[in-house]
Motif scaffolding. Structure first.
Motif, PDB file in Angstrom:
ATOM      1  N   GLU A 163       9.529  13.301  -7.339  1.00  0.00           N
ATOM      2  CA  GLU A 163      10.411  14.158  -6.982  1.00  0.00           C
ATOM      3  C   GLU A 163      11.987  13.622  -6.465  1.00  0.00           C
ATOM      4  OE1 GLU A 163       8.903  17.619  -4.329  1.00  0.00           O
ATOM      5  OE2 GLU A 163       7.006  16.482  -4.577  1.00  0.00           O
ATOM      6  N   ALA A 164      13.023  14.232  -6.994  1.00  0.00           N
ATOM      7  CA  ALA A 164      14.144  13.670  -6.563  1.00  0.00           C
ATOM      8  C   ALA A 164      15.310  14.846  -6.260  1.00  0.00           C
ATOM      9  CB  ALA A 164      14.668  12.639  -7.573  1.00  0.00           C
TER      10      ALA A 164
ATOM     11  N   VAL B  18       5.116   6.519  -2.067  1.00  0.00           N
ATOM     12  CA  VAL B  18       6.604   5.914  -1.714  1.00  0.00           C
ATOM     13  C   VAL B  18       7.446   7.442  -1.054  1.00  0.00           C
ATOM     14  CG1 VAL B  18       8.227   4.716  -2.597  1.00  0.00           C
ATOM     15  CG2 VAL B  18       6.027   4.262  -3.340  1.00  0.00           C
ATOM     16  N   GLU B  19       8.103   6.966  -0.269  1.00  0.00           N
ATOM     17  CA  GLU B  19       9.210   7.978  -0.089  1.00  0.00           C
ATOM     18  C   GLU B  19      10.369   7.130   0.562  1.00  0.00           C
ATOM     19  OE1 GLU B  19       9.668  11.699   3.236  1.00  0.00           O
ATOM     20  OE2 GLU B  19       7.859  11.020   2.859  1.00  0.00           O
ATOM     21  N   LEU B  20      11.489   7.613  -0.152  1.00  0.00           N
ATOM     22  CA  LEU B  20      12.767   6.946  -0.018  1.00  0.00           C
ATOM     23  C   LEU B  20      13.671   8.105   0.142  1.00  0.00           C
ATOM     24  CD1 LEU B  20      12.623   4.418  -3.008  1.00  0.00           C
ATOM     25  CD2 LEU B  20      11.817   3.976  -0.548  1.00  0.00           C
TER      26      LEU B  20
ATOM     27  N   GLN C 124       0.826  -1.273  -0.193  1.00  0.00           N
ATOM     28  CA  GLN C 124      -0.107   0.046   0.050  1.00  0.00           C
ATOM     29  C   GLN C 124       0.993   1.314   0.162  1.00  0.00           C
ATOM     30  OE1 GLN C 124      -3.084   2.399  -0.490  1.00  0.00           O
ATOM     31  NE2 GLN C 124      -3.522   0.182   0.019  1.00  0.00           N
ATOM     32  N   ARG C 125       1.870   1.354   1.039  1.00  0.00           N
ATOM     33  CA  ARG C 125       2.649   2.587   0.909  1.00  0.00           C
ATOM     34  C   ARG C 125       4.183   2.039   1.555  1.00  0.00           C
ATOM     35  NH1 ARG C 125      -1.837   3.930   3.959  1.00  0.00           N
ATOM     36  NH2 ARG C 125      -0.824   3.635   5.814  1.00  0.00           N
ATOM     37  N   LEU C 126       5.046   2.818   1.166  1.00  0.00           N
ATOM     38  CA  LEU C 126       6.528   2.469   1.438  1.00  0.00           C
ATOM     39  C   LEU C 126       7.220   3.789   1.848  1.00  0.00           C
ATOM     40  CD1 LEU C 126       8.720   0.498   1.290  1.00  0.00           C
ATOM     41  CD2 LEU C 126       9.237   1.088  -0.890  1.00  0.00           C
ATOM     42  N   TYR C 127       7.784   3.613   2.982  1.00  0.00           N
ATOM     43  CA  TYR C 127       8.791   4.632   3.439  1.00  0.00           C
ATOM     44  C   TYR C 127       9.980   3.949   3.935  1.00  0.00           C
ATOM     45  CZ  TYR C 127       4.221   7.134   4.061  1.00  0.00           C
ATOM     46  OH  TYR C 127       3.086   7.574   3.993  1.00  0.00           O
ATOM     47  N   ALA C 128      11.174   4.628   3.429  1.00  0.00           N
ATOM     48  CA  ALA C 128      12.576   3.952   4.025  1.00  0.00           C
ATOM     49  C   ALA C 128      13.486   5.008   4.005  1.00  0.00           C
ATOM     50  CB  ALA C 128      12.905   2.873   2.925  1.00  0.00           C
ATOM     51  N   ASN C 129      14.442   4.853   4.828  1.00  0.00           N
ATOM     52  CA  ASN C 129      15.539   5.840   4.766  1.00  0.00           C
ATOM     53  C   ASN C 129      16.676   5.544   3.811  1.00  0.00           C
ATOM     54  OD1 ASN C 129      14.262   7.289   6.857  1.00  0.00           O
ATOM     55  ND2 ASN C 129      15.187   6.110   8.360  1.00  0.00           N
ATOM     56  N   ASN C 130      17.887   5.411   4.232  1.00  0.00           N
ATOM     57  CA  ASN C 130      18.978   5.103   3.252  1.00  0.00           C
ATOM     58  C   ASN C 130      19.043   3.660   2.856  1.00  0.00           C
ATOM     59  OD1 ASN C 130      19.921   7.768   3.580  1.00  0.00           O
ATOM     60  ND2 ASN C 130      21.030   7.109   5.587  1.00  0.00           N
ATOM     61  N   ILE C 131      19.183   3.413   1.650  1.00  0.00           N
ATOM     62  CA  ILE C 131      19.322   1.896   1.142  1.00  0.00           C
ATOM     63  C   ILE C 131      20.885   1.920   0.304  1.00  0.00           C
ATOM     64  CG2 ILE C 131      18.513   0.217  -0.523  1.00  0.00           C
ATOM     65  CD1 ILE C 131      16.050   2.990   0.251  1.00  0.00           C
TER      66      ILE C 131
ATOM     67  N   PRO D  93       2.240   9.314  -5.415  1.00  0.00           N
ATOM     68  CA  PRO D  93       3.638  10.097  -5.499  1.00  0.00           C
ATOM     69  C   PRO D  93       4.738   9.279  -5.116  1.00  0.00           C
ATOM     70  CG  PRO D  93       2.208  10.977  -3.701  1.00  0.00           C
ATOM     71  CD  PRO D  93       1.328   9.979  -4.626  1.00  0.00           C
ATOM     72  N   LEU D  94       5.961   9.871  -5.689  1.00  0.00           N
ATOM     73  CA  LEU D  94       7.114   9.051  -5.456  1.00  0.00           C
ATOM     74  C   LEU D  94       8.206  10.314  -5.108  1.00  0.00           C
ATOM     75  CD1 LEU D  94       9.253   6.900  -5.223  1.00  0.00           C
ATOM     76  CD2 LEU D  94       9.730   7.155  -7.629  1.00  0.00           C
ATOM     77  N   ARG D  95       8.920  10.317  -3.973  1.00  0.00           N
ATOM     78  CA  ARG D  95       9.352  11.227  -3.192  1.00  0.00           C
ATOM     79  C   ARG D  95      11.095  10.656  -3.105  1.00  0.00           C
ATOM     80  NH1 ARG D  95       4.814  13.523  -1.453  1.00  0.00           N
ATOM     81  NH2 ARG D  95       4.899  12.055   0.432  1.00  0.00           N
ATOM     82  N   LEU D  96      12.262  11.126  -3.491  1.00  0.00           N
ATOM     83  CA  LEU D  96      13.476  10.336  -3.301  1.00  0.00           C
ATOM     84  C   LEU D  96      14.356  11.546  -2.914  1.00  0.00           C
ATOM     85  CD1 LEU D  96      13.517   8.694  -6.756  1.00  0.00           C
ATOM     86  CD2 LEU D  96      12.943   7.698  -4.661  1.00  0.00           C
ATOM     87  N   GLY D  97      15.606  11.020  -2.078  1.00  0.00           N
ATOM     88  CA  GLY D  97      16.794  11.871  -2.083  1.00  0.00           C
ATOM     89  C   GLY D  97      17.511  11.813  -3.029  1.00  0.00           C
TER      90      GLY D  97
END
Length: 464
Positions: A269-270, A232-234, A212-219, A249-253
């Motif tokens: 967004e990245a 999704v927020e990574l 359904q949703r995904l959140y993660a810090n550093n990979i 929406p997809l948000r990236l670092g």
């Protein structure tokens, strides 16, 4: 006082318990024997060398199981437990390998140094410090604190919450929620279409199919995500990112490698992409896409595109079907421009699928952007930096699997009674030893080996 029996065992004791109509409590002791105490009807008990078999019985059961010696490290868990078909609750402390199956009540496992297998447990299961691998199947709720030293495999759960994992994490069919802190190895999620997934730092690769949703810090490695209904927020990604059929929406670092996104249903967004970008989506009205790309960018627009593109491009621009010069800033409007896309591209920009824009123009960038030296070198450097995350998190996870039991042993040792060999009297050196223990706890917090919450619990234990 219930009925009690004592069974001597050797170096590798094992206990098998089946069909108990009651609850079970187990903890370790320093004797080379297993003590069995039954509150009600005594079960059938038989012994085959180091294997003690317990079957049947009505009422609660209490076991004391042997602990082995560890050179300069205090006692260690050496006893394996196999428990099947139990109507009550289970509480186990200081065992080695533990297998629990078909438990009607809840379970609490504390400071087990071997593998844990949990299956068909109806009420919540709690684990405090697992030294090796953990496998859980057909559970309602699973909560793990103080770390798992090895791998974790979960399937058919309602929800799971795990703080630290030293090796890989594999999850299949979690129905509501799965949260995991630092993971030293790879992460893999499948068949969890209704679940919200939340991760801390991941040392290896991340693969998510159906959530359904995904959140993660550093990979640290590569990321592949497919069929996600929500956002999704990574954070930062050391390797490549691939995504298919993401509805939200997809948000990236920062992404160290390439990004390949197809069938995107929302904005993207990245902060920065070190490699190349390939992006195809519907770009619905009101969505916002902003990307900073070090390499080339290939954008596939829908045939009836309805968005406005503002791009700053170092290389050439192709596919726009308008005479746009190389190396400049351009504004392109398709349809009414209901969606927004802002691009900063260090290489070439290729636009496909939508034909000529309704309006276009050359303009100065609306934001400042310093190109800086060698974007490809920057991307490779980012990948190398995150490649070391896996090794560090693996070490952390293995330490946390043992940390709580080691701290507890140290506190017990420092607070124990000591024999004055000169006078033969017992003296309790509690004040100075408690101060040393308190200092040791604070030092572990400073070193990152204990969280402030864990330290607070230990300090309150000292005061009590």
């Amino acid at each position: 006082m219930g009925q009690q029996q004592l069974f001597p065992v050797g170096r590798h004791p094992r206990v098998s318990i089946e069909d108990l109509a009651g609850s079970l409590e187990v903890w370790g002791w320093e004797e080379n024997s297993i003590a069995v105490e039954a509150a009600g009807e005594l079960p059938e008990i038989s012994q085959e060398q180091d294997l003690l078999k317990i079957r049947g019985g009505v009422g609660d059961l209490t076991l004391r199981i042997p602990l082995g010696s560890r050179f300069l490290g205090g006692s260690k868990a050496i006893t394996d437990l196999y428990v099947r078909r139990l109507s009550g609750h289970v509480s186990i402390e200081k065992a080695r390998d533990v297998v629990l199956s078909e438990i009607s009540g809840g379970t609490r496992l504390s400071h087990c140094e071997g593998d844990l297998v949990l299956e068909a447990i109806q009420e919540p299961a709690e684990v405090l410090a697992c030294g090796a691998d953990l496998r859980a199947r057909r559970l309602g709720t699973l909560r793990v604190r103080h770390g798992v030293g090895g791998k974790v495999q979960l399937s058919e759960l309602e929800e799971a919450d795990i703080d630290h994992i030293g090796d890989d994490l594999e999850v299949r069919q979690v129905r509501r929620r799965c949260e995991a802190g630092n993971v030293g190895g790879d992460c893999r999620f499948e068949e969890s279409a209704e679940a919200a997934l939340s991760l801390g730092n991941v040392g290896g690769d991340l693969r998510v199919v159906q959530a359904q949703r995904l959140y993660a810090n550093n990979i640290g490695g590569d990321v592949f995500i497919q069929v996600l209904a929500g956002e999704v927020e990574l954070g930062n990604i050391g390797g490549d990112l691939s995504g298919v059929a993401l509805a939200g929406p997809l948000r990236l670092g920062h992404v160290g490698g390439d990004v390949d996104l197809r069938e995107m249903g929302g904005g993207v967004e990245a902060s920065a992409i070190g490699g190349n970008l390939s992006l195809a989506g519907t770009f619905p009205a009101g969505s916002y896409t902003r990307l900073r790309v070090g390499g080339d960018a290939r954008i596939i627009l829908p045939e009836q595109a309805n968005l406005k593109i503002e791009a700053v491009v170092s290389g050439s621009i192709s596919g726009a079907n308008v005479p746009v010069p190389d190396g400049g800033a351009v504004s392109l409007t398709y349809g009414d421009g209901a969606a927004t896309m802002e691009l900063q591209v260090g290489g070439d920009l290729s636009l496909r699928g939508a034909g000529a824009p309704a309006t276009w123009g050359l303009r100065r960038p609306s934001w400042s952007w310093s190109w800086g030296p060698a974007w490809d070198q920057w991307g490779r450097q980012l990948g190398r930096e995150f490649a070391s995350v896996g090794e560090e998190l693996g070490r952390l996870g293995r330490e946390l699997g043992r940390e709580a039991s080691e701290v507890a042993r140290e506190l017990r040792r420092r607070r124990s009674w000591r024999i004055d060999l000169t006078g033969g009297d017992c003296t309790h050196e509690r004040g100075s030893e408690s101060a040393e223990a308190r200092a040791a706890i604070l030092r572990m917090v400073a070193e990152g080996r204990l969280s402030p919450e864990e330290a607070d619990l230990l300090l309150r234990g000292l005061e009590n």
